[in-house]
Design an enzyme around this catalytic site. Structure first.
Site, PDB file in Angstrom:
ATOM      1  N   SER A 137       0.758  -1.221  -0.222  1.00  0.00           N
ATOM      2  CA  SER A 137       0.036   0.087   0.010  1.00  0.00           C
ATOM      3  C   SER A 137       0.792   1.224  -0.078  1.00  0.00           C
ATOM      4  CB  SER A 137      -1.000   0.151   1.226  1.00  0.00           C
ATOM      5  OG  SER A 137      -1.452   1.273   1.366  1.00  0.00           O
ATOM      6  N   TYR A 150      -1.120  -0.589  10.655  1.00  0.00           N
ATOM      7  CA  TYR A 150      -1.200  -1.008   9.243  1.00  0.00           C
ATOM      8  C   TYR A 150      -0.140  -0.450   8.356  1.00  0.00           C
ATOM      9  CZ  TYR A 150      -3.426  -1.293   4.477  1.00  0.00           C
ATOM     10  OH  TYR A 150      -3.620  -1.613   3.142  1.00  0.00           O
TER      11      TYR A 150
END
Length: 250
Positions: A137, A150
């Protein structure tokens, strides 16, 4: 691009980027192993993949990871490509009472599982001179407020990719990582949000991209297939961003 008779494992294949990737590999002639926790969703994806192997598994469990590799080899006889796509998201703050449990869960799913599956699959991918594509990501490159766990996991996955790319290059195996920006999937709803909350979150993310748009899963899948194909035979250890210009905006 043709993946005729190539054997591809896709984790997180029950929806979103994983599902789109599995379908596109199958359309290009690959034999696909669909890995996920939701049997019903996997069955729905399988209908678009010809005659895939469906493996219901929890990738955070080592015995399930071993079963994924063993079942793929038993059914297809080899492994050419591993796509470590499965991941979860959750908000976190280091001051929160339960933050360590959140870190453990996210790091286990988003980072450790990819390490375990890569370790188990790599000897077989060496034999086929195949490659590995990890799905990270833009959170691996920049912080997203309230998503420290995350971001940490994705940054770790990016660096793991580079480390393994260097280790496997002498054996002719390429390892790369894709870093998407916002993609319209069910990851927010899967973290416990309502559809309305998910839609609102995507609307906010859209404003944070230079192109003012959210990607569809198929766009990322197209990039994954390109990176996994012989057209990218010179690319290894690379972190490839597809984010509609999110990295450009402050």
């Amino acid at each position: 691009m043709s993946f005729q008779n190539k054997v591809v494992i896709v984790t997180g294949a029950s929806s979103g980027i994983g599902a789109a990737t599995a379908v596109k590999f199958a359309e290009e002639g690959a034999k696909v192993a669909l890995v996920g926790r939701n049997q019903e969703k996997l069955n729905n994806v399988a209908k678009k993949c010809g005659n895939p192997l469906i493996i219901t598994a929890d990738i955070t469990k080592d015995e399930d990871a071993k079963r994924i590799i063993e079942n793929t080899l038993r059914n297809f006889g080899k492994i050419d490509i591993l796509v470590n796509n499965a991941g979860i998201g959750s908000s976190s703050n280091i001051l929160d009472e339960g933050v360590l449990q959140i870190y453990d869960k996210i790091l286990s799913t988003n980072l450790r599982s990819a390490i375990v599956l890569t370790h188990l699959a790599a000897p077989h991918i060496v034999k086929t001179k195949g490659n590995i594509v990890n799905i990270s990501s833009v959170a691996g490159h920049r912080m997203i407020p309230e998503f420290s766990a995350y971001c940490t996991a994705k940054a770790g996955l990016d660096h793991f990719t580079r480390a393994v790319a260097l280790e496997l290059a002498p054996q002719g195996v390429r390892v790369n990582v894709i870093n998407p920006g916002p993609v319209k999937t069910d990851i927010i709803e899967n973290s416990g949000a309502t559809k309305e909350m998910s839609d609102a979150a995507f609307d906010r993310m859209r404003t944070r991209t230079a192109l003012s748009r959210i990607s569809e899963p198929g766009e990322v899948a197209d990039l994954i297939l390109f990176v996994a194909s012989d057209k990218s035979k010179a690319i290894t250890g690379s972190s490839i961003v597809t984010d509609n210009g999110m990295m450009l905006k402050p």
